[in-house]
Design a protein around this motif. Structure first.
Motif, PDB file in Angstrom:
ATOM      1  N   LEU A 137       0.834  -1.209   0.000  1.00  0.00           N
ATOM      2  CA  LEU A 137       0.000   0.000   0.000  1.00  0.00           C
ATOM      3  C   LEU A 137       0.866   1.256   0.000  1.00  0.00           C
ATOM      4  O   LEU A 137       0.522   2.254  -0.639  1.00  0.00           O
ATOM      5  CB  LEU A 137      -0.871   0.024   1.256  1.00  0.00           C
ATOM      6  N   VAL A 138       1.983   1.174   0.716  1.00  0.00           N
ATOM      7  CA  VAL A 138       2.873   2.349   0.772  1.00  0.00           C
ATOM      8  C   VAL A 138       3.380   2.671  -0.634  1.00  0.00           C
ATOM      9  O   VAL A 138       3.375   3.827  -1.064  1.00  0.00           O
ATOM     10  CB  VAL A 138       4.071   2.066   1.708  1.00  0.00           C
ATOM     11  N   GLU A 139       3.790   1.633  -1.361  1.00  0.00           N
ATOM     12  CA  GLU A 139       4.273   1.853  -2.736  1.00  0.00           C
ATOM     13  C   GLU A 139       3.174   2.450  -3.614  1.00  0.00           C
ATOM     14  O   GLU A 139       3.417   3.361  -4.405  1.00  0.00           O
ATOM     15  CB  GLU A 139       4.743   0.534  -3.361  1.00  0.00           C
ATOM     16  N   GLY A 140       1.954   1.918  -3.473  1.00  0.00           N
ATOM     17  CA  GLY A 140       0.833   2.428  -4.275  1.00  0.00           C
ATOM     18  C   GLY A 140       0.579   3.895  -3.977  1.00  0.00           C
ATOM     19  O   GLY A 140       0.331   4.701  -4.877  1.00  0.00           O
ATOM     20  N   GLY A 141       0.681   4.265  -2.683  1.00  0.00           N
ATOM     21  CA  GLY A 141       0.483   5.658  -2.292  1.00  0.00           C
ATOM     22  C   GLY A 141       1.566   6.555  -2.887  1.00  0.00           C
ATOM     23  O   GLY A 141       1.283   7.672  -3.343  1.00  0.00           O
ATOM     24  N   ILE A 142       2.794   6.050  -2.886  1.00  0.00           N
ATOM     25  CA  ILE A 142       3.900   6.831  -3.488  1.00  0.00           C
ATOM     26  C   ILE A 142       3.617   7.046  -4.972  1.00  0.00           C
ATOM     27  O   ILE A 142       3.812   8.143  -5.511  1.00  0.00           O
ATOM     28  CB  ILE A 142       5.246   6.097  -3.288  1.00  0.00           C
ATOM     29  N   ASP A 143       3.127   6.012  -5.635  1.00  0.00           N
ATOM     30  CA  ASP A 143       2.809   6.150  -7.074  1.00  0.00           C
ATOM     31  C   ASP A 143       1.760   7.242  -7.297  1.00  0.00           C
ATOM     32  O   ASP A 143       1.876   8.050  -8.225  1.00  0.00           O
ATOM     33  CB  ASP A 143       2.272   4.825  -7.644  1.00  0.00           C
ATOM     34  N   VAL A 144       0.727   7.267  -6.439  1.00  0.00           N
ATOM     35  CA  VAL A 144      -0.327   8.277  -6.611  1.00  0.00           C
ATOM     36  C   VAL A 144       0.265   9.677  -6.433  1.00  0.00           C
ATOM     37  O   VAL A 144      -0.010  10.593  -7.221  1.00  0.00           O
ATOM     38  CB  VAL A 144      -1.498   8.067  -5.620  1.00  0.00           C
ATOM     39  N   ASP A 145       1.112   9.834  -5.411  1.00  0.00           N
ATOM     40  CA  ASP A 145       1.719  11.161  -5.185  1.00  0.00           C
ATOM     41  C   ASP A 145       2.604  11.553  -6.368  1.00  0.00           C
ATOM     42  O   ASP A 145       2.605  12.706  -6.808  1.00  0.00           O
ATOM     43  CB  ASP A 145       2.547  11.156  -3.897  1.00  0.00           C
ATOM     44  N   ASP A 146       3.362  10.581  -6.868  1.00  0.00           N
ATOM     45  CA  ASP A 146       4.248  10.887  -8.001  1.00  0.00           C
ATOM     46  C   ASP A 146       3.456  11.350  -9.220  1.00  0.00           C
ATOM     47  O   ASP A 146       3.805  12.330  -9.863  1.00  0.00           O
ATOM     48  CB  ASP A 146       5.077   9.647  -8.377  1.00  0.00           C
ATOM     49  N   VAL A 147       2.386  10.639  -9.541  1.00  0.00           N
ATOM     50  CA  VAL A 147       1.663  11.012 -10.763  1.00  0.00           C
ATOM     51  C   VAL A 147       0.843  12.291 -10.569  1.00  0.00           C
ATOM     52  O   VAL A 147       0.587  13.009 -11.529  1.00  0.00           O
ATOM     53  CB  VAL A 147       0.794   9.855 -11.326  1.00  0.00           C
ATOM     54  N   THR A 148       0.487  12.572  -9.321  1.00  0.00           N
ATOM     55  CA  THR A 148      -0.144  13.872  -9.054  1.00  0.00           C
ATOM     56  C   THR A 148       0.826  14.975  -9.470  1.00  0.00           C
ATOM     57  O   THR A 148       0.439  15.951 -10.128  1.00  0.00           O
ATOM     58  CB  THR A 148      -0.480  13.998  -7.553  1.00  0.00           C
ATOM     59  N   GLY A 149       2.095  14.795  -9.107  1.00  0.00           N
ATOM     60  CA  GLY A 149       3.122  15.759  -9.496  1.00  0.00           C
ATOM     61  C   GLY A 149       3.276  15.850 -11.004  1.00  0.00           C
ATOM     62  O   GLY A 149       3.494  16.931 -11.553  1.00  0.00           O
ATOM     63  N   VAL A 150       3.146  14.714 -11.674  1.00  0.00           N
ATOM     64  CA  VAL A 150       3.274  14.703 -13.136  1.00  0.00           C
ATOM     65  C   VAL A 150       2.117  15.464 -13.777  1.00  0.00           C
ATOM     66  O   VAL A 150       2.324  16.269 -14.699  1.00  0.00           O
ATOM     67  CB  VAL A 150       3.347  13.244 -13.657  1.00  0.00           C
ATOM     68  N   PHE A 151       0.888  15.266 -13.287  1.00  0.00           N
ATOM     69  CA  PHE A 151      -0.255  16.028 -13.831  1.00  0.00           C
ATOM     70  C   PHE A 151      -0.067  17.524 -13.577  1.00  0.00           C
ATOM     71  O   PHE A 151      -0.353  18.344 -14.444  1.00  0.00           O
ATOM     72  CB  PHE A 151      -1.582  15.525 -13.238  1.00  0.00           C
ATOM     73  N   ARG A 152       0.429  17.865 -12.382  1.00  0.00           N
ATOM     74  CA  ARG A 152       0.618  19.298 -12.077  1.00  0.00           C
ATOM     75  C   ARG A 152       1.694  19.890 -12.989  1.00  0.00           C
ATOM     76  O   ARG A 152       1.546  21.006 -13.485  1.00  0.00           O
ATOM     77  CB  ARG A 152       1.016  19.483 -10.610  1.00  0.00           C
ATOM     78  N   TYR A 153       2.764  19.148 -13.191  1.00  0.00           N
ATOM     79  CA  TYR A 153       3.846  19.659 -14.041  1.00  0.00           C
ATOM     80  C   TYR A 153       3.326  19.928 -15.457  1.00  0.00           C
ATOM     81  O   TYR A 153       3.555  21.002 -16.030  1.00  0.00           O
ATOM     82  CB  TYR A 153       5.011  18.660 -14.068  1.00  0.00           C
ATOM     83  N   TYR A 154       2.595  18.970 -16.019  1.00  0.00           N
ATOM     84  CA  TYR A 154       2.121  19.172 -17.401  1.00  0.00           C
ATOM     85  C   TYR A 154       0.984  20.187 -17.470  1.00  0.00           C
ATOM     86  O   TYR A 154       0.754  20.792 -18.522  1.00  0.00           O
ATOM     87  CB  TYR A 154       1.776  17.832 -18.067  1.00  0.00           C
ATOM     88  N   ALA A 155       0.298  20.415 -16.338  1.00  0.00           N
ATOM     89  CA  ALA A 155      -0.677  21.515 -16.302  1.00  0.00           C
ATOM     90  C   ALA A 155       0.058  22.833 -16.512  1.00  0.00           C
ATOM     91  O   ALA A 155      -0.397  23.699 -17.269  1.00  0.00           O
ATOM     92  CB  ALA A 155      -1.425  21.516 -14.965  1.00  0.00           C
ATOM     93  N   THR A 156       1.220  22.974 -15.875  1.00  0.00           N
ATOM     94  CA  THR A 156       1.978  24.234 -16.060  1.00  0.00           C
ATOM     95  C   THR A 156       2.515  24.304 -17.490  1.00  0.00           C
ATOM     96  O   THR A 156       2.520  25.369 -18.106  1.00  0.00           O
ATOM     97  CB  THR A 156       3.175  24.366 -15.084  1.00  0.00           C
ATOM     98  N   GLN A 157       2.948  23.175 -18.029  1.00  0.00           N
ATOM     99  CA  GLN A 157       3.498  23.168 -19.388  1.00  0.00           C
ATOM    100  C   GLN A 157       2.434  23.511 -20.426  1.00  0.00           C
ATOM    101  O   GLN A 157       2.695  24.182 -21.412  1.00  0.00           O
ATOM    102  CB  GLN A 157       4.081  21.787 -19.718  1.00  0.00           C
ATOM    103  N   ALA A 158       1.209  23.010 -20.174  1.00  0.00           N
ATOM    104  CA  ALA A 158       0.134  23.213 -21.156  1.00  0.00           C
ATOM    105  C   ALA A 158      -0.117  24.686 -21.410  1.00  0.00           C
ATOM    106  O   ALA A 158      -0.393  25.100 -22.526  1.00  0.00           O
ATOM    107  CB  ALA A 158      -1.152  22.541 -20.661  1.00  0.00           C
TER     108      ALA A 158
END
Ligand code: NAD
Length: 489
Positions: free
Chosen positions: A95-116
C-alpha cells in the motif's frame, strides 16, 4: 458497472467477453472486467478521431486544458487511499508503494498543467523585416497509449498527462492483467470534465486490441511501455502507416559501488534498487558492480539483509515486498536461476519459492543473489524482471565503466563514491538515460526519463515528454508580398 469507456459512455464489450482480475497475493478474483476485441478498439479509435476532428476539445484554449489537468491531480489526491488499494490488489505491491505512485503522478499532472499553458511556440528570425516566422506546437491527433503491468497507474499517467496537455485525443490500453487503476483514472478524467471521445479506454489483450491500435491508420501515434520484444514488434508494425512511436522498454541497470562509498547508505540502496516491488521495475539495479576490495564485506551484509526481507500481503503494513504479478511471470523468473547456475554463477541466497505456508497461494519468490557473475552471462544480460541480483567486480574506474556499459540496454545506472570528481567522470561516461550519484531510483516530472540503446526511443517526462505528443508547425508570413517575376517576365 461496465469498464470500457468509449465516446463518453461506460460500455460492455460488444461480444460480451469478460476477464477476471486476479490478486497475485492469494489468487482470489478481485473483479471481473469487460474484455474488448478489435471491434471495440475500432469504435474507440473512431470516437477519438471524431473528438479530435469535430469535437469541442480542439477549440479549448491551453489554459482550460491546464485547468483540467490540475483538476485530475486534485481528484487523484482525493481518492489516494482507494487508488493505492486497487494497485495493491492488482499488482501485489504494498500500500505504501501504491500511495507513493499516486503522489508521483499527481506531481506529473501538475507539471504538465503548467506546461500546457506556458508553451506559446517561438518566433524565428527570418533575417527579413517583412517576414513574420514562428513555430507553434500542435497536437498529433489520436494517440494510442499502451502500458505494462508493473506500474499500471504510473506508466499510464506519464503518457496521459503530456498527451492531454498537448491537446490530443486518446485511446488508453492498460495491461490486460492490471486494468483497475486505469479504469479509476479514466473515471477521474471524466469527472474532471474532459469532453466525450477525448479519453477512451479499452481493456484487452495486446495481441488483438493493442495490435489493432498500432495498425490503425486512424491512430497517429503509439506510445508504448513494455518489453523489448513487444516494443520492437510495435515499431516495425507502426512503420506500415508511418506512425510516430515512443518506446519505453527494459533495462539491465548497473549499480556501481566504489570502496570509498558510504557503506550504510550504499548497502541500503543496493537492496532497495533490486528488491523493491520484487524487482519488477524497469530501472531496477539488478547488476551490482562492486570494487574488489569492498566485495566480501558488502556482499555478505547484502545477503544477510536480503534474507530478512518480509514477504507478504501488500495490504499488511508489516510487509516489505509483495509477490510477483503472475504464476507465468514467476516461472520465467525462476527459469533464470537454472540459467545462472548452468553459466557458472554462484547462488548465495534465494533461488526458490518461500517455504512459508502463509505464502503458498501467492506468486512469491525469494530475494536471490548470484555472485561470481560476468557480463557475458544471460542472467546478467537479459531482463529477469524479478528479485535477482547479480554481482560483478572491478579493480579500476575504467573497468567499472566498461562493465556498466556492457549491456544492450541503457535505461539507468548509479555510481556510489565519496570522490565527487570520480562520480562525475563515471556519470558522464555511462551510456544510460538516467544516472544517479550516491542515490538510486528517484525521478522528477520535470526531468526527461528514457533509454539509450535498446531501452527505447524518445523520452517521457520533462519538456521532451511533452514534445513526443506534438507536431511543430512553421508559419511563415510575408507581410509585404511583391511579385518575384521569376517566370513570364
Ligand atoms: P509487455 O511488452 O508484455 O506488454 C506491455 C503492454 O503491451 C501490455 O498492455 C500488452 O497488452 C501490450 N501488448 C502486448 N503485445 C502487443 C502487441 N503486439 N501490440 C500492441 N500491444 C501489445 O510488457 P509487460 O510484461 O506488461 O511489462 C514488463 C516490461 O515493461 C518490462 O520489460 C519492463 O522493463 C518494461 N517497462 C519499461 C519501463 C520504462 O520506463 N522503460 C517502465 C515499466 C516497464
Amino acid at each position: 458497472m461496465s469498464t470500457l469507456f468509449i465516446d463518453g459512455r461506460w460500455v460492455a464489450a460488444s461480444a460480451g467477453a469478460t476477464r477476471q482480475v486476479i490478486n497475485p497475493y492469494d489468487r482470489s478474483v478481485v473483479r471481473e472486467v469487460d474484455e474488448a476485441d478489435t471491434l471495440d478498439a475500432r469504435t474507440a479509435v473512431a470516437a477519438a478521431r471524431a473528438a479530435f476532428e469535430d469535437g469541442e476539445w480542439p477549440g479549448w484554449p491551453a489554459r482550460r486544458r491546464s485547468a483540467l489537468l490540475y483538476r485530475v491531480a486534485e481528484l487523484l489526491q482525493r481518492d489516494r487511499a482507494e487508488i493505492a488499494r486497487l494497485e495493491t490488489l492488482d499488482t501485489g505491491k504494498t500500500l505504501v508503494e501504491g500511495g507513493i505512485d499516486v503522489d508521483d503522478v499527481t506531481g506529473v499532472f501538475r507539471y504538465y498543467a503548467t506546461q500546457a499553458e506556458s508553451d506559446p511556440g517561438r518566433l524565428v528570425d527570418a533575417g527579413d523585416p517583412s517576414v513574420r516566422s514562428r513555430v507553434i506546437y500542435e497536437p498529433l491527433g489520436v494517440c494510442a497509449l499502451i502500458a505494462p503491468w508493473n506500474y499500471p497507474l504510473l506508466q499510464m499517467c506519464w503518457k496521459v498527462a503530456p498527451a492531454l496537455a498537448a491537446g490530443n485525443t486518446l485511446v488508453l490500453k492498460p495491461s490486460e492483467s492490471t486494468p483497475l487503476t486505469t479504469i479509476k483514472l479514466t473515471e477521474l478524467i471524466e469527472e474532471a470534465g474532459a469532453p466525450p471521445g477525448v479519453a477512451n479506454l479499452v481493456l484487452g489483450p495486446g495481441g488483438t486490441v493493442g495490435s489493432f491500435l498500432v495498425d490503425s491508420p486512424e491512430v497517429d501515434m503509439v506510445s508504448f511501455t513494455g518489453g523489448l520484444e513487444t516494443g520492437s514488434a510495435i515499431m516495425s508494425q507502426a512503420a506500415r502507416t508511418v506512425k510516430k512511436v515512443a518506446l519505453e522498454l527494459g533495462g539491465k541497470n548497473p549499480n556501481i559501488v566504489f570502496a570509498d562509498a558510504d557503506f550504510e547508505a550504499a548497502i541500503d540502496y543496493a537492496l532497495i534498487a533490486v528488491f523493491f516491488h520484487a524487482g519488477q521495475v524497469c530501472s531496477a539495479g539488478t547488476r551490482l558492480v562492486v570494487e574488489d576490495s569492498l566485495h566480501d564485506r558488502f556482499v555478505d551484509e547484502l545477503v544477510r539483509r536480503a534474507e530478512r526481507i518480509r514477504l507478504g500481503n501488500g495490504l499488511d503494513p508489516d510487509t516489505e515486498s509483495g509477490p510477483l504479478v503472475s504464476d507465468e511471470h514467476r516461472d520465467k523468473v525462476e527459469s533464470y536461476v537454472e540459467i545462472g547456475i548452468n553459466e557458472g554463477a554462484r547462488l548465495l541466497t534465494g533461488g526458490r519459492r518461500p517455504d512459508d505456508p502463509a505464502l503458498r497461494d501467492g506468486f512469491f519468490f525469494l530475494p536471490t543473489v548470484f555472485d561470481d557473475c560476468t557480463s557475458d552471462m544471460r542472467v546478467v544480460r537479459e531482463e529477469t524482471f524479478g528479485p535477482i541480483l547479480t554481482v560483478e567486480r572491478f579493480t579500476d574506474v575504467d573497468t567499472a565503466v566498461r562493465i556498466g556499459n556492457d549491456t544492450t540496454y541503457g535505461l539507468a545506472a548509479a555510481v556510489w563514491t565519496a570522490d565527487a570528481g570520480r562520480a562525475e567522470y563515471v556519470a558522464r561516461r555511462l551510456r544510460h538515460g538516467t544516472v544517479w550519484i550516491n542515490d538510486f531510483g528517484p525521478y522528477l516530472p520535470q526531468a526527461e526519463w528514457g533509454g539509450f540503446k535498446r531501452s527505447g526511443v524518445g523520452r517521457e517526462l520533462g519538456h521532451a515528454g511533452l514534445a513526443e505528443y506534438q507536431e511543430p508547425k512553421h508559419i511563415y508570413e510575408n507581410t509585404a508580398p511583391e511579385p518575384q517575376r521569376w517566370f513570364a517576365r
